[in-house]
Design an enzyme around this catalytic site. Sequence first.
Site, PDB file in Angstrom:
ATOM      1  CD  GLN A   3      -2.423   1.220   2.792  1.00 36.22           C
ATOM      2  OE1 GLN A   3      -1.680   1.220   3.769  1.00 36.22           O
ATOM      3  NE2 GLN A   3      -3.724   1.265   2.906  1.00 36.22           N
ATOM      4  CB  SER A  20       2.307   6.657   4.953  1.00 33.97           C
ATOM      5  OG  SER A  20       1.209   6.170   5.685  1.00 33.97           O
ATOM      6  CB  SER A  62       3.768  -3.377   5.637  1.00 39.58           C
ATOM      7  OG  SER A  62       3.678  -2.647   6.836  1.00 39.58           O
ATOM      8  CD  GLU A  86      -4.313   0.222   6.615  1.00 36.19           C
ATOM      9  OE1 GLU A  86      -4.815   1.308   6.216  1.00 36.19           O
ATOM     10  OE2 GLU A  86      -3.081   0.039   6.738  1.00 36.19           O
ATOM     11  CD  GLU A 128      -2.196  10.430  18.403  1.00 36.94           C
ATOM     12  OE1 GLU A 128      -2.029   9.703  17.393  1.00 36.94           O
ATOM     13  OE2 GLU A 128      -1.578  10.260  19.463  1.00 36.94           O
TER      14      GLU A 128
END
Length: 412
Positions: free
Chosen positions: A130, A133, A166, A249, A382
């Site tokens: 994926q 990020s 990952s 996810e 968060e």
Amino acid sequence: MAKGREAEDGGEDRAEGGAVDAAELRGRVRELLAAHPPGAVSPEEFLRARFDAGLAWVHFPRGLGGLGAPRSLQPVVDAELAAADAPDNDPRRIGIGLGMAAPTILRYGTEEQKQRFLRPLWTGEEPWCQLFSEPGAGSDLAGLRTRAVREPGGDWIVDGQKVWTSSAHTARWAILIARTDPDVPKHQGITYFVCDMTDPGVEVRPLRQLTGEAEFNEVFLTGVRIPDAHRLGAIGDGWRVAQATLMNERVAIGGRVLPREAGMVAAAAATWRERPELRTPELHDRLLSAWIDAEVARLSAERVRQQLAVGSPGPEGAGLKLAFARLNQRISGLEVELLGEDGLRYGDWTMVRPRSVDFYGRDAGYRYLRAKGNSIEGGTSEILRNIIAERVLELPAEPRTDKDAAWKDLPR
């Protein structure tokens, strides 16, 4: 439930396949085993045959590895095949493909994309990663900078950097979001692609973690060419497509199917039983409290999975993922305390690049350190609290000044 949402999850096939029940599934498993005896054919051949028989994920549509049956019947197939010692597809190794890419392709992919990608994804012949990020857009995913520019011929040229990826070192394909229009607000200018990880311009570098392993990677994309046929969803609609991935996810991470006293609490409970000399009243109270909370989380995950049987995951998955991270960190810390000096020993610091994600393996020290990443991966705690507050509890949203401004005008 809206009709359209049913169709996205194979609901129409369920209506057609109302006769598919546990008895029929057991019959189909017997036919599969008779035609492809596990000991007489290769694991790859067996898994391909299982997919073609509609026994891969029974809730998927016919022709795509399923039968349009209720998701709740999948354990019937799994139990029958396990009893026959049939090979599985090693879900730990291909969890990103199974839990994130596949439901997104099913919901937003074209028929050609579904036919091309889903079978080798499920059999494990083509692992996925994926590419979401970025170094400058972690929790604020919509602030991503990776650019995709369309050429006159229709292909897209992608440049940028991704991080915390990952299994990028083993992946054949990646789900990727990139900015295609910097002149509109940040959530509107994103498009979702499938990226070939073997293409020129894709560079994967290991990121060594606190555990000593390099399960994560950083991925550099330099002039990577992606055909428009590998776009998932409409141009500029990538944020909406990505939401489907992220919701799946969080359920995939926090809502795993586990028996009672499995997961992180299993090791701590085993140590308690096997090492009576370590026990104290205070640790006893804390272990009991953690055990109860783990059981509550397990039952809550089961409830969410039952809801998934009739639809797609919603924001409730954020609660599962948040509880998963908090419990893992709390219980792994308790286990280290329980073990005393032994808890400070670390088995192996060798730099390795694992082929699968392992939250619970090795020793107490590994579990303690690996659990720290649980509150980052799959959405930080968060951000998950914000989702729960705004989309589950319907509390007022946080004031935001960047929501309506063009991405190119935002301060960086």
